[in-house]
Write a protein that holds these residues in place. Structure first.
Motif, PDB file in Angstrom:
ATOM      1  N   LYS A 156      24.051 -48.869  50.994  1.00 22.77           N
ATOM      2  CA  LYS A 156      23.356 -49.422  52.147  1.00 22.77           C
ATOM      3  C   LYS A 156      23.453 -48.505  53.366  1.00 22.77           C
ATOM      4  O   LYS A 156      22.998 -48.863  54.453  1.00 22.77           O
ATOM      5  N   ASP A 157      24.070 -47.331  53.181  1.00 27.48           N
ATOM      6  CA  ASP A 157      24.203 -46.402  54.290  1.00 27.48           C
ATOM      7  C   ASP A 157      23.932 -44.986  53.803  1.00 27.48           C
ATOM      8  O   ASP A 157      23.924 -44.714  52.606  1.00 27.48           O
ATOM      9  N   GLY A 158      23.678 -44.089  54.743  1.00 28.12           N
ATOM     10  CA  GLY A 158      23.517 -42.691  54.397  1.00 28.12           C
ATOM     11  C   GLY A 158      22.222 -42.367  53.673  1.00 28.12           C
ATOM     12  O   GLY A 158      21.310 -43.191  53.573  1.00 28.12           O
ATOM     13  N   GLY A 193      16.915 -30.498  51.633  1.00 30.43           N
ATOM     14  CA  GLY A 193      18.269 -30.119  51.994  1.00 30.43           C
ATOM     15  C   GLY A 193      19.243 -31.269  51.917  1.00 30.43           C
ATOM     16  O   GLY A 193      20.458 -31.056  51.851  1.00 30.43           O
ATOM     17  N   SER A 194      18.719 -32.491  51.904  1.00 29.22           N
ATOM     18  CA  SER A 194      19.568 -33.686  51.806  1.00 29.22           C
ATOM     19  C   SER A 194      19.273 -34.505  50.569  1.00 29.22           C
ATOM     20  O   SER A 194      20.158 -35.162  50.021  1.00 29.22           O
ATOM     21  N   ASN A 195      18.025 -34.508  50.130  1.00 26.53           N
ATOM     22  CA  ASN A 195      17.629 -35.332  48.983  1.00 26.53           C
ATOM     23  C   ASN A 195      16.389 -34.756  48.327  1.00 26.53           C
ATOM     24  O   ASN A 195      15.636 -33.971  48.931  1.00 26.53           O
ATOM     25  N   ASP A 196      16.169 -35.145  47.075  1.00 21.60           N
ATOM     26  CA  ASP A 196      14.935 -34.792  46.380  1.00 21.60           C
ATOM     27  C   ASP A 196      13.787 -35.608  46.945  1.00 21.60           C
ATOM     28  O   ASP A 196      13.958 -36.768  47.336  1.00 21.60           O
ATOM     29  N   VAL A 197      12.606 -35.000  46.964  1.00 21.26           N
ATOM     30  CA  VAL A 197      11.424 -35.670  47.502  1.00 21.26           C
ATOM     31  C   VAL A 197      10.263 -35.483  46.535  1.00 21.26           C
ATOM     32  O   VAL A 197       9.987 -34.367  46.086  1.00 21.26           O
ATOM     33  N   ILE A 198       9.599 -36.571  46.193  1.00 21.83           N
ATOM     34  CA  ILE A 198       8.333 -36.510  45.467  1.00 21.83           C
ATOM     35  C   ILE A 198       7.296 -37.220  46.312  1.00 21.83           C
ATOM     36  O   ILE A 198       7.501 -38.363  46.744  1.00 21.83           O
ATOM     37  N   SER A 199       6.209 -36.519  46.596  1.00 19.18           N
ATOM     38  CA  SER A 199       5.180 -37.042  47.499  1.00 19.18           C
ATOM     39  C   SER A 199       3.868 -37.211  46.756  1.00 19.18           C
ATOM     40  O   SER A 199       3.455 -36.327  45.991  1.00 19.18           O
ATOM     41  N   PHE A 200       3.211 -38.347  46.992  1.00 19.59           N
ATOM     42  CA  PHE A 200       1.903 -38.642  46.424  1.00 19.59           C
ATOM     43  C   PHE A 200       0.914 -38.681  47.590  1.00 19.59           C
ATOM     44  O   PHE A 200       0.979 -39.575  48.434  1.00 19.59           O
ATOM     45  N   VAL A 201       0.035 -37.699  47.641  1.00 20.20           N
ATOM     46  CA  VAL A 201      -0.838 -37.508  48.800  1.00 20.20           C
ATOM     47  C   VAL A 201      -2.257 -37.954  48.452  1.00 20.20           C
ATOM     48  O   VAL A 201      -2.868 -37.444  47.508  1.00 20.20           O
ATOM     49  N   ALA A 202      -2.781 -38.908  49.220  1.00 15.51           N
ATOM     50  CA  ALA A 202      -4.142 -39.393  48.992  1.00 15.51           C
ATOM     51  C   ALA A 202      -5.149 -38.302  49.352  1.00 15.51           C
ATOM     52  O   ALA A 202      -5.008 -37.642  50.389  1.00 15.51           O
ATOM     53  N   PRO A 203      -6.177 -38.075  48.522  1.00 17.16           N
ATOM     54  CA  PRO A 203      -7.187 -37.049  48.824  1.00 17.16           C
ATOM     55  C   PRO A 203      -7.954 -37.337  50.113  1.00 17.16           C
ATOM     56  O   PRO A 203      -8.442 -36.418  50.762  1.00 17.16           O
ATOM     57  N   SER A 204      -8.079 -38.613  50.484  1.00 15.86           N
ATOM     58  CA  SER A 204      -8.725 -39.000  51.738  1.00 15.86           C
ATOM     59  C   SER A 204      -7.960 -40.168  52.328  1.00 15.86           C
ATOM     60  O   SER A 204      -7.205 -40.850  51.628  1.00 15.86           O
ATOM     61  N   ALA A 205      -8.153 -40.382  53.621  1.00  8.70           N
ATOM     62  CA  ALA A 205      -7.355 -41.377  54.345  1.00  8.70           C
ATOM     63  C   ALA A 205      -7.535 -42.781  53.770  1.00  8.70           C
ATOM     64  O   ALA A 205      -8.644 -43.198  53.418  1.00  8.70           O
ATOM     65  N   ILE A 206      -6.432 -43.504  53.669  1.00  8.46           N
ATOM     66  CA  ILE A 206      -6.423 -44.907  53.266  1.00  8.46           C
ATOM     67  C   ILE A 206      -5.987 -45.719  54.477  1.00  8.46           C
ATOM     68  O   ILE A 206      -4.918 -45.476  55.036  1.00  8.46           O
ATOM     69  N   ALA A 207      -6.793 -46.669  54.891  1.00  9.15           N
ATOM     70  CA  ALA A 207      -6.441 -47.496  56.055  1.00  9.15           C
ATOM     71  C   ALA A 207      -5.569 -48.681  55.663  1.00  9.15           C
ATOM     72  O   ALA A 207      -4.662 -49.066  56.407  1.00  9.15           O
ATOM     73  N   SER A 208      -5.846 -49.257  54.498  1.00  7.78           N
ATOM     74  CA  SER A 208      -5.115 -50.443  54.063  1.00  7.78           C
ATOM     75  C   SER A 208      -5.100 -50.482  52.547  1.00  7.78           C
ATOM     76  O   SER A 208      -6.118 -50.211  51.901  1.00  7.78           O
TER      77      SER A 208
END
Length: 386
Positions: A152-154, A195-210
């Motif tokens: 629950k921390d860090g 540098g602190s944690n692994d990151v996996i990013s899923f990037v939308a090809p175009s903007a999603i508002a909702s």
């Protein structure tokens, strides 16, 4: 016996007291008339200041990448950045003002069931709406935090970022490794380590508002790529912005998150088979996992429909019957009609196919009277799933 002067003085004192009382009374009336209406919004400018909304979520200012002032206006449904001084240098953003369910650096949202082991989560339906501006450099990200322990921390071991929107020249941590279809949408996938944690990013090809989706879909994708394990814990989910420059006007206008415990059959699971009927192409054999989360007078439900047949389904309709007193008020990943009684959930354009052995998920929110009961009579393209 009083003299005339004493009597006159008494009269003047009495008149003075009456005049003062009248003035106070009138002043009170005026004060009542012009007093502004109570306002529920909360302004936060403290670096790590936070507050709770709806008795369920935490909204945090979370300014960590700059010493310049940042302020947010918190409403009952989200927040808006009202002051965003300074410019980030060195690659990292200025901050991550956000709303979250779960635990973040020992700050836990009221009544949360997180941290929770992924293997124990049947579904984790969520929804967020963003409002964007054109004069800022930022990304709008939904963060999913995973760790081998129920901490629950860090800092957690793995961060999943779902990018609804971003402006140039902002890009995710690491490098682009390809594309993926997750939760019914196509994404550019980036992986790296900050540098602190692994990151996996899923990037939308175009903007999603909702958009509404199941957090488990992205957790499962991270597991399939070796960045998490089913024995790990989901510690928090967060929606907000990472601004590098400016940011005034960026807002999260709505947020919801629930976690349904009980594994893949949380809330009940039924299975069956049969031949296809109206509302789709292909014969159907199906299994349904129904995962509700209820509160007094209301509920959300996530439904996963699995095609257990040997051929793919092109277009699908899932039928079921709501109990008396239940009404559907909104839905995601499907169109549902009517709102009560025997209803039908119909696929949207982006999730029209269910391959053999594959599944699609949709969900809805509703109200109920009396005691809550799960729907009955699930069908897929006319074939009974019970």
């Amino acid at each position: 016996m009083k003299t005339l002067r004493q009597t006159s003085r008494s009269i003047r004192l009495a008149l003075s007291v009456i005049a003062t009382a009248l003035a106070l009374a009138v002043g009170s009336l005026i004060a009542l008339t012009v007093a502004p209406a109570a306002h529920a919004d909360t302004q936060i400018c403290d670096q790590y200041g936070s507050t709770t909304i709806q008795g369920r979520y935490v909204v945090q200012n979370n300014r960590w990448g700059t010493t310049a002032t940042q302020c947010i206006n918190v409403t009952n449904s989200g927040f808006q950045i009202t002051q965003a001084d300074g410019t980030a240098t060195g690659g990292a953003p200025k901050s991550y003002p956000s709303v979250f369910n779960g635990c973040h650096y020992t700050n836990c949202s009221p009544g949360t069931s997180l941290p929770a082991q992924l293997s124990a989560i049947g579904s984790a339906p969520t929804s967020v709406s963003f409002s964007y501006v054109g004069n800022a450099v930022y990304d709008a990200s939904y963060d999913i935090w995973l760790d081998p322990t129920p901490r629950k921390d860090g800092v957690n071991k793995t961060e999943i970022m779902v990018w609804y929107n971003h402006t140039n020249p902002v890009q995710p941590v690491g490098s682009r490794v390809g594309t993926a279809s997750v939760a019914g949408r196509s994404w550019d996938v980036w992986t790296g380590n900050n540098g602190s944690n692994d990151v996996i990013s899923f990037v939308a090809p175009s903007a999603i508002a909702s958009w509404s989706f199941d957090v488990k879909a992205f957790a499962n994708e991270a597991i399939s790529r070796g960045l998490a394990q089913n024995s790990w814990y989901l510690t928090s989910v967060q929606a907000g912005f990472e601004p590098w420059q400016n940011g005034v006007g960026l807002a999260v206008t709505s947020f919801s998150s629930s976690v349904n415990l009980g594994g893949s059959t949380s809330g009940g699971s039924t299975s069956g088979g049969g031949t296809g009927g109206s509302g789709g192409t292909g014969s159907a054999s199906c299994k349904v996992a129904f995962a509700p989360q209820t509160w007094s007078g209301g509920y959300t439900a996530n439904v996963t429909v699995t095609n257990t047949g040997s051929t793919a389904l092109n277009n699908w309709k899932a039928g079921f019957t709501l109990h008396s007193g239940q009404t559907i008020t909104s839905a995601w990943n499907a169109t549902i009609s009517p709102s009560s009684g025997s209803v039908t959930a119909t696929n949207l354009s982006f999730n029209a196919q269910i391959p053999a052995g594959g599944s699609q998920s949709f969900g809805f929110q509703g109200t109920y009277s009396g005691t809550y009961s799960q729907p009955t009579g699930f069908t897929l393209n006319g074939a009974s799933c019970s």
